[in-house]
Motif scaffolding. Structure first.
Motif, PDB file in Angstrom:
ATOM      1  N   LYS A 212       0.773  -0.918   0.044  1.00  0.00           N
ATOM      2  CA  LYS A 212       0.375  -0.163  -0.445  1.00  0.00           C
ATOM      3  C   LYS A 212       0.916   1.172  -0.258  1.00  0.00           C
ATOM      4  N   PHE A 213       0.260   2.541  -0.401  1.00  0.00           N
ATOM      5  CA  PHE A 213       1.108   3.503  -1.009  1.00  0.00           C
ATOM      6  C   PHE A 213       0.017   4.234  -0.589  1.00  0.00           C
ATOM      7  N   GLN A 214      -0.553   4.688   0.518  1.00  0.00           N
ATOM      8  CA  GLN A 214      -1.656   5.925   0.909  1.00  0.00           C
ATOM      9  C   GLN A 214      -1.018   6.991   0.334  1.00  0.00           C
ATOM     10  N   VAL A 215      -2.196   8.301   0.075  1.00  0.00           N
ATOM     11  CA  VAL A 215      -1.985   8.935  -0.790  1.00  0.00           C
ATOM     12  C   VAL A 215      -2.155   9.536  -0.057  1.00  0.00           C
ATOM     13  N   LYS A 216      -1.237  11.015  -0.527  1.00  0.00           N
ATOM     14  CA  LYS A 216      -0.704  12.062   0.123  1.00  0.00           C
ATOM     15  C   LYS A 216      -1.548  13.249   0.109  1.00  0.00           C
ATOM     16  N   PRO A 239      13.111   0.195  -2.405  1.00  0.00           N
ATOM     17  CA  PRO A 239      13.086   1.834  -1.771  1.00  0.00           C
ATOM     18  C   PRO A 239      13.852   3.055  -2.877  1.00  0.00           C
ATOM     19  N   ALA A 240      13.640   2.055  -4.292  1.00  0.00           N
ATOM     20  CA  ALA A 240      14.036   2.958  -5.395  1.00  0.00           C
ATOM     21  C   ALA A 240      12.756   3.071  -5.741  1.00  0.00           C
ATOM     22  N   ASN A 241      12.207   3.435  -5.409  1.00  0.00           N
ATOM     23  CA  ASN A 241      10.114   3.798  -6.840  1.00  0.00           C
ATOM     24  C   ASN A 241      10.184   5.401  -6.166  1.00  0.00           C
ATOM     25  N   PRO A 300       6.145   3.948   1.163  1.00  0.00           N
ATOM     26  CA  PRO A 300       5.844   3.433   3.242  1.00  0.00           C
ATOM     27  C   PRO A 300       7.404   3.096   3.572  1.00  0.00           C
ATOM     28  N   ILE A 301       8.182   3.726   3.069  1.00  0.00           N
ATOM     29  CA  ILE A 301       9.872   2.994   3.848  1.00  0.00           C
ATOM     30  C   ILE A 301      10.310   3.698   3.834  1.00  0.00           C
ATOM     31  N   MET A 302      10.294   5.570   3.281  1.00  0.00           N
ATOM     32  CA  MET A 302      11.512   6.116   2.589  1.00  0.00           C
ATOM     33  C   MET A 302      11.075   7.605   2.691  1.00  0.00           C
ATOM     34  N   ASP A 303      11.902   8.137   3.126  1.00  0.00           N
ATOM     35  CA  ASP A 303      11.359   9.735   3.231  1.00  0.00           C
ATOM     36  C   ASP A 303      11.076  10.351   2.041  1.00  0.00           C
ATOM     37  N   ARG A 304      10.301  10.071   1.294  1.00  0.00           N
ATOM     38  CA  ARG A 304      10.456  10.808  -0.336  1.00  0.00           C
ATOM     39  C   ARG A 304       8.758  10.243  -0.424  1.00  0.00           C
ATOM     40  N   ASP A 333      10.262   1.786 -16.631  1.00  0.00           N
ATOM     41  CA  ASP A 333      10.520   2.645 -15.296  1.00  0.00           C
ATOM     42  C   ASP A 333      11.602   4.081 -15.817  1.00  0.00           C
ATOM     43  N   PHE A 334      12.369   3.684 -16.448  1.00  0.00           N
ATOM     44  CA  PHE A 334      13.057   4.387 -16.866  1.00  0.00           C
ATOM     45  C   PHE A 334      13.156   5.414 -17.651  1.00  0.00           C
ATOM     46  N   GLU A 335      11.852   4.468 -18.797  1.00  0.00           N
ATOM     47  CA  GLU A 335      11.766   5.675 -20.405  1.00  0.00           C
ATOM     48  C   GLU A 335      10.543   6.189 -19.706  1.00  0.00           C
ATOM     49  N   VAL A 336       9.261   5.835 -19.091  1.00  0.00           N
ATOM     50  CA  VAL A 336       8.254   6.766 -18.316  1.00  0.00           C
ATOM     51  C   VAL A 336       8.545   7.853 -17.675  1.00  0.00           C
ATOM     52  N   GLY A 337      10.220   7.944 -16.815  1.00  0.00           N
ATOM     53  CA  GLY A 337      10.233   8.074 -15.806  1.00  0.00           C
ATOM     54  C   GLY A 337      11.153   9.998 -16.363  1.00  0.00           C
ATOM     55  N   LYS A 338      11.349   9.811 -17.320  1.00  0.00           N
ATOM     56  CA  LYS A 338      11.882  10.748 -18.490  1.00  0.00           C
ATOM     57  C   LYS A 338      10.967  11.678 -19.233  1.00  0.00           C
ATOM     58  N   LYS A 339       9.899  11.024 -19.049  1.00  0.00           N
ATOM     59  CA  LYS A 339       8.413  11.634 -19.410  1.00  0.00           C
ATOM     60  C   LYS A 339       8.100  12.819 -18.273  1.00  0.00           C
ATOM     61  N   TYR A 340       8.215  12.527 -16.773  1.00  0.00           N
ATOM     62  CA  TYR A 340       7.689  13.079 -15.643  1.00  0.00           C
ATOM     63  C   TYR A 340       8.886  13.657 -14.986  1.00  0.00           C
ATOM     64  N   HIS A 341      10.429  14.062 -15.553  1.00  0.00           N
ATOM     65  CA  HIS A 341      11.103  14.218 -14.916  1.00  0.00           C
ATOM     66  C   HIS A 341      11.360  13.771 -13.632  1.00  0.00           C
ATOM     67  N   LEU A 342      11.272  12.369 -13.694  1.00  0.00           N
ATOM     68  CA  LEU A 342      11.484  11.840 -11.908  1.00  0.00           C
ATOM     69  C   LEU A 342      13.324  11.286 -11.571  1.00  0.00           C
ATOM     70  N   PRO A 343      13.439  10.953 -10.402  1.00  0.00           N
ATOM     71  CA  PRO A 343      15.261  11.197 -10.201  1.00  0.00           C
ATOM     72  C   PRO A 343      15.043   9.350 -10.495  1.00  0.00           C
ATOM     73  N   VAL A 344      16.604   9.436 -11.269  1.00  0.00           N
ATOM     74  CA  VAL A 344      16.822   8.082 -11.317  1.00  0.00           C
ATOM     75  C   VAL A 344      17.853   7.464  -9.821  1.00  0.00           C
ATOM     76  N   ILE A 345      16.759   6.911  -8.919  1.00  0.00           N
ATOM     77  CA  ILE A 345      17.777   6.579  -8.121  1.00  0.00           C
ATOM     78  C   ILE A 345      17.968   4.510  -8.091  1.00  0.00           C
ATOM     79  N   SER A 346      19.503   4.477  -8.264  1.00  0.00           N
ATOM     80  CA  SER A 346      20.357   3.161  -8.060  1.00  0.00           C
ATOM     81  C   SER A 346      20.635   2.965  -6.995  1.00  0.00           C
TER      82      SER A 346
END
Length: 924
Positions: A212-216, A239-241, A300-304, A333-346
């Motif tokens: 579960k990812f709770q709505v903020k 953790p990289a979500n 759910p487990i990281m501060d983001r 995930d990488f391709e769709v993340g580029k469209k939304y300018h999401l960070p790449v956590i690895s």
């Protein structure tokens, strides 16, 4: 009197038994002394070229059954083409770089990788590879494979590496090479990136979790008491979500389950409830996926935060329709993340261990992190369900360990830059079988960019310099030409032995900042780039070759491997495919269709088979099955093939043994003067030639095998030779009937030895010197031409007539066997046969009535008029209006021809032989 001395008994020095393990090495020595490859090339010089380009086997062990299949198929084609009017040079090659050789060198040589210098380690790898090049070379030669073994192409040779650098430089020049941060297949055990071609799928057990990812921030659509439910089989990636992907067109719902509000795809809700074992739930609200875009959830487990985004890659095949998205660990995930300018956590290092970026999971490997993440999710109340599933998971095809997606900086070849041109070229290539076209077409159509860099030591370095001041990568015509020159002179070893300042061309400056201090790239190229450059390094550099090749021939796995990389580098640099046709063979399995493995104990070692049975039996196995699907092999199958070989050899031996006194120039009988059965045999032979040539040209070698085997066993041994041997043995030496049969035998063995030469390469060479020949015959059968179809020998009407006679002969043979079992007769020559046919069969047999005893191999045969009543004891033929009576033949057995005749005893001088034989003996 010993009447056997008056017979024309067969004579030949050609051995009855093959004893191939002993005789084949003698043939190899003959070829070596003759310099067979050069002799054939001299003979075929000036003819149209046929280029079969060899896909290089990997030099890290003895050859196995797959190698045998592949190399023998190639050899059959090359030998046939050179005998069929072409100049068909064959340059064997070897693939000698890459991780497997590194690993074997470390293990077999006992090296401590970290205590040996890079230069020394690379030299050890080179020595190890060349050891197996030399070993495999001798093993391939033992298979009877003809090629330019003294001048093969080897990917570690300086001249090859120099051309490969040129291919890379040309692709870079056209803008196809770039460095970027992307998720790639990564093997933590091998500590390197992998290309798609280096990944294989195998069964694996994985934890399957629903989280579960709770709505903020519900953006006015959802309240904060709702949660999106995601599904994953790789908990360590949580953790990289950074996002949750939903499909814009799918129907989603807000459902209440025991006071808990969750969001997921409506279609998947019932199945999810069944998994949770919940019966009471209700849908509170429905919406399209597009309405959920930009809703913000709490990780759910990281501060983001985790952003809800839209993705076309989302499916309803499994899970919840809400896809956990970690751009650092997945291609979609990488391709769709580029469209939304999401960070790449690895947050993983090269060994698959969490770094400090992994926070509380630092120091854990992915397997350990799976358990820790699941535990923390459960403690925070975010874990809705955990099960274990069995599924197909990507593994490294070298070390066989599971791999992971990991975002790293790598060098790539942009497939998009030449994708459409490549797809167009695929349709200009002949694919054999035809399904090969669809397979590689779809691979290219759907393929992502090619990761061409590897974090290893044993390979060709990526020839790029970096400015020490601004970090800009430098590659241009000058650097490529300079490195090519260095590699051509010293090999790629110089890249590792020298510093960058000793490798850059004089006067090189950074084209960004103008500084002249550089460092060199430390990554090497993907080995598929090595072998994929062979079309340029071989076809374009050797005088006897030509670009493009007429044929590439490899296993079906090479659609993702060598066929693919060769096509990519060729289209990228030359705009065209490097081959006109691609032929694919299947894999070797056991007789139950199972993959061969040492653990199952079903592996067949070709070297042991050769030692026991000979290479020609192994070659015959290759030709016997339709290689376009998987080929079965086992000791039992090899025994069957050995028996088939024996029958072909015995037929050839019988033909040769009856030509000891035949001079084709003086003794040949004109076709018009041959007896009918001889002309039938020539018709069958001509059909065999025609069918075999067509099958060879269509690469259908199993058709050649079955045609030759049937011809030898059925047409020749069981019928024609069985019938004419009496004529050949018992007649006067110069009798026209005898010479007619010898004419057929001569033409048959001369055609047969050439037809079998590409397959039974040792046996045909062994036969060749024993044959009587006309004119200037070549020293080796491999320099002879294929037999050609002589239309004048084809007579379908005659063939149809004799096929009907053969049908009658089969019925008579069955009755003879019954009589033998009932002790009425012993050998068939002990029998007399009476035939009671209807009008139709009578008309078939009447023209050969005086030959029926010879046709049936009996001492007497009587053809009764239609309507004559058959005795009650006569047998009835199945599916034929014919009665057959078998009785003991009258008279005594002739000591010379073994037939029973009432004329035995009439000649007082020779009272133990029949009238026919006495006439012959008196003329001797």
């Amino acid at each position: 009197m010993d009447y056997s001395k008056t017979l024309n008994l067969p004579q030949t020095d050609f051995p009855m038994r093959g004893n191939l393990p002993k005789r084949e090495p003698e043939m190899m020595q003959f070829w070596a002394d003759l310099n067979i490859y050069e002799k054939v090339q001299e003979k075929t010089k000036g003819r149209p070229k046929f280029i079969l380009h060899d896909g290089p086997p990997y030099a890290n062990g003895d050859i196995h059954l797959g190698h045998t299949l592949n190399k023998v198929l190639k050899d059959i084609i090359v030998k046939f083409k050179s005998m069929d009017g072409f100049d068909a040079p064959y340059i064997p090659g070897w693939d000698t770089h890459g991780l497997p050789i590194e690993q074997r060198a470390i293990k077999d040589l006992g090296l401590n990788r970290h205590k040996v210098s890079v230069v020394e380690f690379r030299q050890k790898c080179a020595d190890y590879a060349m050891k197996y090049v030399n070993l495999q070379r001798e093993q391939f030669k033992r298979l009877g494979v003809r090629g330019d073994w003294e001048h093969p192409y080897i990917t570690l040779l300086p001249e090859y590496e120099a051309v490969q650098i040129g291919v890379f430089g040309e692709m870079a020049k056209k803008g196809y090479i770039y460095k970027g941060l992307k998720p790639v297949y990564w093997c933590a055990d091998c500590e390197t990136a992998l290309a798609e071609a280096e990944v294989e799928y195998a069964d694996a057990k994985s934890p399957s979790i629903y989280v579960k990812f709770q709505v903020k921030d519900g953006k006015g659509i959802l309240d904060q008491d709702a949660s999106f439910v995601i599904w994953t089989t790789t908990p360590w990636t949580i953790p990289a979500n950074v996002a949750i992907s939903v499909h814009p067109d799918f129907d989603y719902c807000l459902a209440e389950v025991e006071g808990e509000k969750i969001v997921l795809a409506k279609e998947l809700l019932p199945g999810f409830m069944q998994l949770l074992e919940k019966e009471n739930y209700k849908i509170l609200k429905e919406f399209k996926g597009a309405e959920l875009e930009y809703i913000v959830c709490r990780h759910p487990i990281m501060d983001r935060d985790s952003l809800v985004i839209l993705g076309e890659h989302v499916t309803l095949e499994a899970g919840t329709g809400c896809v956990h998205t970690a751009p650092g660990h997945g291609a979609d995930d990488f391709e769709v993340g580029k469209k939304y300018h999401l960070p790449v956590i690895s947050p993983l290092d090269d060994r698959g261990v969490f770094t400090a970026e992994g926070a509380q999971f630092q120091g854990m490997k992915t397997g350990e992190a799976n358990k820790a993440v699941i535990k923390e999710l459960a403690e925070k109340g975010a874990l809705m369900k955990q099960v274990t599933i069995n599924h197909q998971y990507p593994h490294c095809w070298r070390c066989k360990h599971p791999i992971l997606y990991r975002a790293t900086e790598q060098w790539f070849a942009s497939i998009d830059g030449f994708r459409e041109q490549t797809l167009a070229e695929i349709d200009r290539v002949q694919w054999i079988p035809a399904w090969g076209r669809d397979r590689i077409y779809n691979m290219i159509k759907d393929r992502g960019d090619w990761c061409i860099s590897r974090q290893r030591t044993w390979g060709v370095p990526i020839p790029i310099f970096y400015c020490q001041d601004c970090g800009h990568p430098v590659i241009n015509d000058d650097t490529i030409k300079h490195i090519q020159h260095l590699f051509r002179e010293h090999g790629s070893q110089i890249w590792f032995a020298k510093e960058a300042e000793d490798l850059v061309p004089p006067g090189l400056k950074c084209d960004q900042c103008g500084h002249d201090h550089f460092r060199k790239e430390t990554d090497i190229m993907d080995v598929w780039f090595d072998s994929g450059s062979s079309h340029a390094a071989v076809l374009e550099t050797r005088e006897d070759q030509r670009w493009p090749a007429d044929l590439y021939l490899e296993g079906s796995d090479q659609h993702r491997g060598w066929f693919n990389s060769s096509l990519s580098t060729a289209v990228a640099t030359r705009g065209k495919a490097p081959y006109k046709a691609v032929l694919t063979h299947g894999f070797v399995v056991d007789e139950k269709g199972r993959k061969m493995s040492k653990s199952m104990g079903n592996v067949v070692d070709p070297l042991k088979v050769i030692d026991q049975m000979g290479a020609d039996v192994m070659r015959l196995w290759v030709a016997s099955a339709d290689y376009r699907s998987d080929l079965a092999n086992s000791p039992g199958i090899m025994k069957q093939i050995a028996e088939a070989y024996r029958k072909i050899r015995n037929t050839a031996r019988f033909l040769m043994s009856n030509l000891y006194d035949f001079d084709p120039v003086k003794d040949r009988v004109a076709y018009e003067d041959l007896e009918e059965i001889d002309r039938w045999a020539m018709h069958q032979l001509t059909n065999l030639i025609d069918r075999s040539l067509k099958a060879y040209r269509d690469y259908e070698f199993h058709v050649v095998y079955h045609a030759i085997h049937k011809f030898c066993v059925v047409d020749m041994s069981a019928f024609y030779l069985d019938i004419v041997k009496d004529r050949v043995y018992s007649s006067l030496a110069q009798d026209q009937g005898r010479r007619a049969a010898q004419t057929v035998m001569y033409d048959t063995i001369h055609a047969l030895v050439r037809l079998i030469a590409p397959i039974l390469t040792f046996t045909s060479e062994e036969i060749w010197p024993y044959l009587p020949k006309e004119g200037d015959a070549p020293e080796s059968v491999q320099m002879a031409a294929m037999p050609q179809v002589e239309e004048k020998y084809l007579n379908d009407q005659l063939a149809e007539k004799w096929n009907r006679i053969l049908d009658v002969r089969e019925k008579v043979s069955k009755e003879l066997e019954i009589a033998r079992q009932d002790k009425v007769i012993g050998h068939s020559l002990n029998a007399a046969v009476d035939l009671y046919p209807d009008e139709k069969i009578y008309q078939i047999l009447k023209p050969v009535a005086d030959q029926l005893s010879t046709i049936f191999i009996v001492s007497a045969a009587t053809l009764h008029d239609p309507g004559t009543a058959a005795p009650a004891e006569a047998g009835k033929a199945e599916d034929m209006d014919l009665a057959i009576l078998v009785t003991p033949a009258a008279g005594e057995k002739c000591e010379r021809c073994w037939t029973y005749s009432v004329s035995v005893g009439e000649d007082q001088e020779h009272p133990t032989i029949c009238h026919r034989c006495s006439q012959v003996v008196h003329q001797l």
